[in-house]
Design a protein around this motif. Sequence first.
Motif, PDB file in Angstrom:
ATOM      1  N   ARG A   7       0.828  -1.200   0.000  1.00  0.00           N
ATOM      2  CA  ARG A   7       0.000   0.000   0.000  1.00  0.00           C
ATOM      3  C   ARG A   7       0.869   1.258   0.000  1.00  0.00           C
ATOM      4  O   ARG A   7       0.569   2.249  -0.669  1.00  0.00           O
ATOM      5  CB  ARG A   7      -0.921  -0.013   1.225  1.00  0.00           C
ATOM      6  CG  ARG A   7      -1.917   1.150   1.260  1.00  0.00           C
ATOM      7  CD  ARG A   7      -2.867   1.007   2.444  1.00  0.00           C
ATOM      8  NE  ARG A   7      -3.823   2.095   2.467  1.00  0.00           N
ATOM      9  CZ  ARG A   7      -4.952   2.125   1.783  1.00  0.00           C
ATOM     10  NH1 ARG A   7      -5.255   1.093   0.999  1.00  0.00           N
ATOM     11  NH2 ARG A   7      -5.781   3.148   1.858  1.00  0.00           N
ATOM     12  N   LYS A   8       1.984   1.190   0.744  1.00  0.00           N
ATOM     13  CA  LYS A   8       2.896   2.332   0.800  1.00  0.00           C
ATOM     14  C   LYS A   8       3.450   2.659  -0.582  1.00  0.00           C
ATOM     15  O   LYS A   8       3.491   3.822  -0.999  1.00  0.00           O
ATOM     16  CB  LYS A   8       4.046   2.028   1.763  1.00  0.00           C
ATOM     17  CG  LYS A   8       5.128   3.094   1.812  1.00  0.00           C
ATOM     18  CD  LYS A   8       6.308   2.644   2.667  1.00  0.00           C
ATOM     19  CE  LYS A   8       7.437   3.680   2.621  1.00  0.00           C
ATOM     20  NZ  LYS A   8       8.630   3.218   3.377  1.00  0.00           N
ATOM     21  N   GLY A   9       3.862   1.623  -1.315  1.00  0.00           N
ATOM     22  CA  GLY A   9       4.427   1.841  -2.638  1.00  0.00           C
ATOM     23  C   GLY A   9       3.400   2.349  -3.626  1.00  0.00           C
ATOM     24  O   GLY A   9       3.699   3.203  -4.462  1.00  0.00           O
ATOM     25  N   GLN A  10       2.171   1.831  -3.548  1.00  0.00           N
ATOM     26  CA  GLN A  10       1.122   2.274  -4.465  1.00  0.00           C
ATOM     27  C   GLN A  10       0.733   3.724  -4.216  1.00  0.00           C
ATOM     28  O   GLN A  10       0.450   4.472  -5.155  1.00  0.00           O
ATOM     29  CB  GLN A  10      -0.092   1.355  -4.321  1.00  0.00           C
ATOM     30  CG  GLN A  10       0.171  -0.064  -4.815  1.00  0.00           C
ATOM     31  CD  GLN A  10      -0.978  -1.006  -4.511  1.00  0.00           C
ATOM     32  OE1 GLN A  10      -1.934  -0.646  -3.841  1.00  0.00           O
ATOM     33  NE2 GLN A  10      -0.868  -2.239  -4.997  1.00  0.00           N
ATOM     34  N   GLN A  11       0.703   4.131  -2.964  1.00  0.00           N
ATOM     35  CA  GLN A  11       0.348   5.514  -2.650  1.00  0.00           C
ATOM     36  C   GLN A  11       1.465   6.483  -3.014  1.00  0.00           C
ATOM     37  O   GLN A  11       1.204   7.628  -3.396  1.00  0.00           O
ATOM     38  CB  GLN A  11       0.012   5.637  -1.156  1.00  0.00           C
ATOM     39  CG  GLN A  11      -1.282   4.959  -0.754  1.00  0.00           C
ATOM     40  CD  GLN A  11      -1.557   5.074   0.732  1.00  0.00           C
ATOM     41  OE1 GLN A  11      -0.638   5.300   1.536  1.00  0.00           O
ATOM     42  NE2 GLN A  11      -2.812   4.913   1.118  1.00  0.00           N
ATOM     43  N   ALA A  12       2.713   6.039  -2.893  1.00  0.00           N
ATOM     44  CA  ALA A  12       3.851   6.924  -3.184  1.00  0.00           C
ATOM     45  C   ALA A  12       3.971   7.221  -4.682  1.00  0.00           C
ATOM     46  O   ALA A  12       4.419   8.300  -5.068  1.00  0.00           O
ATOM     47  CB  ALA A  12       5.144   6.296  -2.679  1.00  0.00           C
ATOM     48  N   LYS A  13       3.570   6.249  -5.534  1.00  0.00           N
ATOM     49  CA  LYS A  13       3.617   6.419  -6.999  1.00  0.00           C
ATOM     50  C   LYS A  13       5.013   6.801  -7.485  1.00  0.00           C
ATOM     51  O   LYS A  13       5.204   7.696  -8.304  1.00  0.00           O
ATOM     52  CB  LYS A  13       2.599   7.463  -7.454  1.00  0.00           C
ATOM     53  CG  LYS A  13       1.169   7.123  -7.073  1.00  0.00           C
ATOM     54  CD  LYS A  13       0.185   8.222  -7.448  1.00  0.00           C
ATOM     55  CE  LYS A  13      -1.226   7.854  -7.002  1.00  0.00           C
ATOM     56  NZ  LYS A  13      -2.205   8.929  -7.292  1.00  0.00           N
ATOM     57  N   ILE A  14       6.007   6.106  -6.936  1.00  0.00           N
ATOM     58  CA  ILE A  14       7.406   6.370  -7.298  1.00  0.00           C
ATOM     59  C   ILE A  14       7.797   5.537  -8.510  1.00  0.00           C
ATOM     60  O   ILE A  14       7.717   4.308  -8.489  1.00  0.00           O
ATOM     61  CB  ILE A  14       8.348   6.047  -6.116  1.00  0.00           C
ATOM     62  CG1 ILE A  14       7.989   6.885  -4.894  1.00  0.00           C
ATOM     63  CG2 ILE A  14       9.794   6.267  -6.526  1.00  0.00           C
ATOM     64  CD1 ILE A  14       8.175   8.367  -5.074  1.00  0.00           C
ATOM     65  N   HIS A  15       8.190   6.218  -9.572  1.00  0.00           N
ATOM     66  CA  HIS A  15       8.679   5.555 -10.781  1.00  0.00           C
ATOM     67  C   HIS A  15       9.809   6.400 -11.361  1.00  0.00           C
ATOM     68  O   HIS A  15       9.806   7.624 -11.246  1.00  0.00           O
ATOM     69  CB  HIS A  15       7.571   5.393 -11.817  1.00  0.00           C
ATOM     70  CG  HIS A  15       6.421   4.567 -11.344  1.00  0.00           C
ATOM     71  ND1 HIS A  15       6.450   3.197 -11.317  1.00  0.00           N
ATOM     72  CD2 HIS A  15       5.196   4.931 -10.864  1.00  0.00           C
ATOM     73  CE1 HIS A  15       5.303   2.735 -10.855  1.00  0.00           C
ATOM     74  NE2 HIS A  15       4.520   3.764 -10.571  1.00  0.00           N
ATOM     75  N   VAL A  16      10.751   5.732 -11.998  1.00  0.00           N
ATOM     76  CA  VAL A  16      11.897   6.436 -12.582  1.00  0.00           C
ATOM     77  C   VAL A  16      11.959   6.176 -14.080  1.00  0.00           C
ATOM     78  O   VAL A  16      11.633   5.077 -14.544  1.00  0.00           O
ATOM     79  CB  VAL A  16      13.225   5.995 -11.897  1.00  0.00           C
ATOM     80  CG1 VAL A  16      13.449   4.507 -12.072  1.00  0.00           C
ATOM     81  CG2 VAL A  16      14.403   6.774 -12.428  1.00  0.00           C
TER      82      VAL A  16
END
Length: 565
Positions: free
Chosen positions: A262-271
């Motif tokens: 859930r943390k990763g999905q909410q952060a929406k971090i992509h490079v």
Amino acid sequence: MTVAQTGAASHELVEGWHDLDWKAIQHNVRRLQARIVKATKEKRWDKVKALQRLLTHSFSGKALAVRRVTENDGSTTPGVDQVIWDTPQKKAQAIVTLKQRGYHPQPLRRIYIPKRNGRKRPLGIPCVKDRAMQALYLLALDPVAETTADHSSYGFRKERSPADAMAQCFNLFARKTSAQWVLEGDIKGCFDAISHPWLLTHIPMEKAMLKKWLQAGYMEKNILYPTEAGTPQGGICSPVLANMTLDGMEQALKDAFPPTTRKGQQAKIHVVRYADDFIISGASKELLEHTVKPLVEGFMRERGLQLSEEKTSITHIENGFNFLGQNVRKYRGKLLIKPTRESVRDFLGKIRRVIKDNVQATAGHLIAQLNPIIRGWAMYHRHVVSSQTFSKVDHSIFQTIWQWVKRRHPNKGRRWMKEKYFHHIGARQWIFSGEIEGRAGKTLTIRLMAANTLAIRRHRLIKGAANPYDPQWEAYFDERLGTKWQQHWLQRRKLIVLWREQEGKCPICNQKITKESGWSLFHIHPRVYGGTDTLTNLLLLHPYCHERVRYQKVKVTKPGAQPVP
């Protein structure tokens, strides 16, 4: 002379450069590269090392390395020794001289090239023998680099382009639920600052050879300067070394923000990275500034690098950001990617300089110089929202051309100039035309290309794991090549030639190839083993037949011969 074995002795006498069996040489090298990919995927690093040594000591590898450095654009540019290999005899003898024992690279010749901001970028020119040695070891290193590379890295890699990077940007920001903030990253002097100890520890190649290149130094105004950090810009291996240095950033961000949580999905971090330029998406400015940016700085610091404070910024998507010559911005919730103003300005400036420098040239010769510039720029930007920009650019070019015509004929009227230099074809008016001498002394009419005649086509993003050295991806790259050919009118002519050669039939099932049945391009000699994109190596098959050939490993030849299982 034929080369039948991969490990043919490198010291054997080469009788003639043009007598070499290049098809066998390509096959030998690509077969070893495929084995390196397999060993890398299995993380059998001792096997990788053994295969790399076999390739770098093989006759085929050395011949291909010499061919690369003697056929590229810089083949006539010498290093500090002023030596070039410009004859078949020199090229043939060069294969024999590529020996690892006793090899010592010479310093690079330092020159400077201007940058857009007015500063100058240092460029190192190695001696031709050092270029060949780097090309030889790159044959063994690049398969490893492609196998271990970040999936969202698109710069200086086979089968990848800036269009892939921009397509990934579109995927990241196009939706209503997409990230709204972006970290624009710029590395300060990336190529000149990479830590030598880090490279020697982490790059999977022969350490002694890598150390010699890194510490070769450079010559400037007859003074030798040592190199204590960085990889030389201008070296054949440098782009791959820089890519491998920055690989791992994507995984580091995934470890900090697991996409399955859930943390990763909410952060929406992509490079998205292209060489040393990168952007990172995020759900909020605070997240990027206080968490992501320090993480990236730590990643860079370990490699001897640091972010440029003046060029690294955090921007909201509605304000937009520039990346690879294109502007990415949301307008009232709709994402549009357009050519940047700087790109348009630089392009038009180049066009005007060419026109100004050819005041006395004929219209035909002027058009011959302008068309490649216009076509190259338009092809680069054809995958984004460029239609209006293309029209504006065409109008600006027309105005400059009209001034050129008026200066040549100050005493002639508008109608006379129009009839002499401008014609119309269909709905297109005022097409600037001229004549040039073609083959056999024939006079040919040449017309100025208009950017807005180039159709806007969305670029299909390459799969992140696709590897051009891996035989498992051969069918995927065949399919991408077929799509690319179908979209370009000049390449579509090749498809028609193939279809006619085969009398419109698939050589596997002997049934008609129609629009309804579909088709696939097939390489008789796979590209992963050195096959080319020439018509003699290509066939049109039904998609099902293509799949059958790959699965059952059926051997296929040109029409007239039966497929042999």
